[in-house]
Design a protein around this motif. Structure first.
Motif, PDB file in Angstrom:
ATOM      1  N   UNK A  58     -67.416  86.498   7.592  1.00 16.02           N
ATOM      2  CA  UNK A  58     -67.752  87.806   7.033  1.00 16.02           C
ATOM      3  C   UNK A  58     -68.008  88.757   8.195  1.00 16.02           C
ATOM      4  N   UNK A  59     -67.437  89.940   8.131  1.00  9.74           N
ATOM      5  CA  UNK A  59     -67.644  90.938   9.186  1.00  9.74           C
ATOM      6  C   UNK A  59     -67.772  92.313   8.550  1.00  9.74           C
ATOM      7  N   UNK A  60     -68.608  93.145   9.138  1.00  4.78           N
ATOM      8  CA  UNK A  60     -68.765  94.519   8.669  1.00  4.78           C
ATOM      9  C   UNK A  60     -68.922  95.428   9.881  1.00  4.78           C
ATOM     10  N   UNK A  61     -68.331  96.600   9.772  1.00  2.00           N
ATOM     11  CA  UNK A  61     -68.477  97.611  10.819  1.00  2.00           C
ATOM     12  C   UNK A  61     -68.508  98.978  10.160  1.00  2.00           C
ATOM     13  N   UNK A  62     -68.332 100.012  10.946  1.00  2.47           N
ATOM     14  CA  UNK A  62     -68.448 101.374  10.415  1.00  2.47           C
ATOM     15  C   UNK A  62     -67.304 101.785   9.503  1.00  2.47           C
ATOM     16  N   UNK A  63     -66.195 101.027   9.482  1.00  2.00           N
ATOM     17  CA  UNK A  63     -65.060 101.429   8.652  1.00  2.00           C
ATOM     18  C   UNK A  63     -64.740 100.468   7.519  1.00  2.00           C
ATOM     19  N   UNK A  64     -65.159  99.208   7.616  1.00  3.99           N
ATOM     20  CA  UNK A  64     -64.849  98.267   6.535  1.00  3.99           C
ATOM     21  C   UNK A  64     -65.685  97.002   6.641  1.00  3.99           C
ATOM     22  N   UNK A  65     -65.569  96.184   5.617  1.00  4.05           N
ATOM     23  CA  UNK A  65     -66.188  94.862   5.595  1.00  4.05           C
ATOM     24  C   UNK A  65     -65.137  93.877   5.114  1.00  4.05           C
ATOM     25  N   UNK A  66     -65.061  92.709   5.752  1.00  2.00           N
ATOM     26  CA  UNK A  66     -64.053  91.733   5.360  1.00  2.00           C
ATOM     27  C   UNK A  66     -64.684  90.370   5.104  1.00  2.00           C
TER      28      UNK A  66
ATOM     29  N   UNK B 159     -69.167  94.957  15.598  1.00  2.00           N
ATOM     30  CA  UNK B 159     -69.183  94.373  14.252  1.00  2.00           C
ATOM     31  C   UNK B 159     -70.395  93.484  14.052  1.00  2.00           C
ATOM     32  N   UNK B 160     -70.813  93.425  12.807  1.00  2.00           N
ATOM     33  CA  UNK B 160     -71.808  92.453  12.383  1.00  2.00           C
ATOM     34  C   UNK B 160     -71.002  91.288  11.803  1.00  2.00           C
ATOM     35  N   UNK B 161     -71.161  90.093  12.360  1.00  5.14           N
ATOM     36  CA  UNK B 161     -70.331  88.951  11.984  1.00  5.14           C
ATOM     37  C   UNK B 161     -71.206  87.758  11.637  1.00  5.14           C
TER      38      UNK B 161
END
Length: 166
Positions: free
Chosen positions: A119-127, A150-152
């Motif tokens: 799981x990853x999230x940043x200023x433009x998306x999360x996956x 990213x936050x991973x």
């Protein structure tokens, strides 16, 4: 989980899954030849030869953009989507909850194999994506703190009797 993800999530309880993510978890996962995918996916890896990079194929095939399923404060700055730190926290929580919800479908696989959810999230998306754990293969960089923008977080689901594939 990297330090940025830990700082975002802290010790908050897992959220309830957003309806669309709950549907994905209920749908489950299935084996197609040497690879795993979402059950009912239109993609196929069953061909005359298996994909050379099975881990990469699984990660590409199973990738979900969490912001498509989660209602949050996404704004646009100069035409570029922007997700606040609070929104990234929400996406990470939803991705973590989805990983936990996939535990039962992973345990039901035959043969049993360990599965990694990323799981990853940043200023433009999360996956969110998943793949079978294979010896000597990894989709992500081992040092999660090297992802500076990213936050991973990574969740391994390891059913009893499962072993990493070779």
């Amino acid at each position: 989980m990297n330090d940025a993800a830990f700082a975002s999530l802290g010790e908050q309880p897992l959220p309830s899954l957003a309806p669309g993510l709950r549907e994905m978890a209920v749908r489950g996962i299935e084996r197609r030849g040497a690879v795993l995918t979402w059950a009912g996916s239109p993609f196929t890896a069953v061909r005359s030869t298996p994909p050379i990079d099975r881990t990469g194929w699984e990660c590409d095939e199973t990738s979900l953009h969490l912001e498509r399923f989660v209602s949050m404060g996404k704004t646009t700055a100069e035409g570029v989507p922007h997700i606040s730190v609070q929104g990234q926290r929400l996406l990470l929580g939803q991705g973590l909850a989805l990983a936990f919800a996939l535990r039962e479908p992973v345990y039901a696989l035959t043969p049993r194999v360990p599965v990694r959810c990323i799981v990853a999230a940043n200023e433009t998306n999360g996956t969110f994506r998943f793949h079978q754990i294979r010896a000597g293969e990894s989709w992500h960089v081992p040092d999660l703190d090297s992802y500076q923008s990213e936050r991973v977080l990574v969740v391994n689901i390891e059913p009893p009797g499962a072993a990493a594939l070779s």
